[in-house]
Design a protein around this motif. Sequence first.
Motif, PDB file in Angstrom:
ATOM      1  N   PHE A 176      41.171 -58.879 -34.604  1.00  0.00           N
ATOM      2  CA  PHE A 176      40.232 -59.948 -34.272  1.00  0.00           C
ATOM      3  C   PHE A 176      40.789 -61.308 -34.714  1.00  0.00           C
ATOM      4  CE2 PHE A 176      36.812 -62.768 -35.657  1.00  0.00           C
ATOM      5  CZ  PHE A 176      36.052 -62.877 -34.501  1.00  0.00           C
ATOM      6  N   LEU A 177      41.240 -61.386 -35.959  1.00  0.00           N
ATOM      7  CA  LEU A 177      41.754 -62.658 -36.485  1.00  0.00           C
ATOM      8  C   LEU A 177      43.025 -63.095 -35.753  1.00  0.00           C
ATOM      9  CD1 LEU A 177      41.192 -62.063 -40.314  1.00  0.00           C
ATOM     10  CD2 LEU A 177      39.879 -63.563 -38.788  1.00  0.00           C
ATOM     11  N   LYS A 178      43.846 -62.158 -35.409  1.00  0.00           N
ATOM     12  CA  LYS A 178      45.072 -62.477 -34.681  1.00  0.00           C
ATOM     13  C   LYS A 178      44.728 -63.111 -33.326  1.00  0.00           C
ATOM     14  CE  LYS A 178      49.520 -60.466 -33.472  1.00  0.00           C
ATOM     15  NZ  LYS A 178      50.330 -59.237 -33.476  1.00  0.00           N
ATOM     16  N   GLN A 179      43.737 -62.534 -32.669  1.00  0.00           N
ATOM     17  CA  GLN A 179      43.295 -63.103 -31.374  1.00  0.00           C
ATOM     18  C   GLN A 179      42.689 -64.483 -31.571  1.00  0.00           C
ATOM     19  OE1 GLN A 179      40.566 -60.248 -29.777  1.00  0.00           O
ATOM     20  NE2 GLN A 179      42.181 -58.927 -28.954  1.00  0.00           N
ATOM     21  N   LYS A 180      41.889 -64.649 -32.590  1.00  0.00           N
ATOM     22  CA  LYS A 180      41.219 -65.929 -32.844  1.00  0.00           C
ATOM     23  C   LYS A 180      42.201 -67.041 -33.232  1.00  0.00           C
ATOM     24  CE  LYS A 180      36.783 -65.356 -32.264  1.00  0.00           C
ATOM     25  NZ  LYS A 180      35.962 -66.189 -31.395  1.00  0.00           N
ATOM     26  N   THR A 181      43.283 -66.667 -33.888  1.00  0.00           N
ATOM     27  CA  THR A 181      44.239 -67.673 -34.360  1.00  0.00           C
ATOM     28  C   THR A 181      45.492 -67.699 -33.467  1.00  0.00           C
ATOM     29  OG1 THR A 181      45.257 -66.115 -35.899  1.00  0.00           O
ATOM     30  CG2 THR A 181      43.462 -67.489 -36.754  1.00  0.00           C
ATOM     31  N   SER A 182      45.433 -66.981 -32.368  1.00  0.00           N
ATOM     32  CA  SER A 182      46.548 -66.917 -31.417  1.00  0.00           C
ATOM     33  C   SER A 182      47.843 -66.452 -32.084  1.00  0.00           C
ATOM     34  CB  SER A 182      46.759 -68.273 -30.731  1.00  0.00           C
ATOM     35  OG  SER A 182      45.588 -68.678 -30.073  1.00  0.00           O
ATOM     36  N   GLY A 183      47.713 -65.585 -33.096  1.00  0.00           N
ATOM     37  CA  GLY A 183      48.900 -65.026 -33.740  1.00  0.00           C
ATOM     38  C   GLY A 183      49.558 -65.949 -34.743  1.00  0.00           C
ATOM     39  N   ASN A 184      48.933 -67.062 -35.087  1.00  0.00           N
ATOM     40  CA  ASN A 184      49.537 -68.015 -36.046  1.00  0.00           C
ATOM     41  C   ASN A 184      48.958 -67.823 -37.424  1.00  0.00           C
ATOM     42  OD1 ASN A 184      51.094 -69.262 -34.059  1.00  0.00           O
ATOM     43  ND2 ASN A 184      49.370 -70.573 -33.452  1.00  0.00           N
TER      44      ASN A 184
END
Length: 185
Positions: A176-184
């Motif tokens: 979820f966090l990876k998607q929300k932060t676009s992997g950054n």
Amino acid sequence: LEGDGRTMPNHFDPQVLDAFRRVMSIFEEIYQKYIDLSLEDSGIEQKYEFQWADDLASGFEAIDTQHKELITLTRKLIDAVGKKDSLREAGLAMDFLREYVVEHFQMEDLYMETYGYPERAAHKERHHQFIEEFEAYQKRFYQGIADHRVTLEIKGWLYNWLLKHITISDKDLGNFLKQKTSGNA
């Protein structure tokens, strides 16, 4: 003799209690001898190989970095608990691990709140339950009723809880966090 909360020294006839005090070291020696033998025969004394592996990665760097440290601290506790002569070391490792876990859970909660994680309430509840169970084990340990079987319970419970939580709940959060932060992260 202090009792374990269920029974207290004042529940017993003073003469019986005094007789028990005189022979309790013999009982302890016999108990430890046979508990060790029964544990060896039962297969309970298994090794918990808890090491970081790529399949534990949540995909979110900040969480994975803390998970690596959490696994290192867990291994230190498991190692310390496995050594019967190092109760002080096990106690220190347990205290430090608890502090680190609380900080880790707070960090995860901040990310969940910041990015609106839909499973935040359930995830926080699992964290809360972990802390309660961990503190119950700590209490048993510090009350001096932590025999070899209790230390094995701690090892097994900790290993299984963390492995399950990291590979299921935290992977979902990491994705979820990876998607929300676009992997950054």
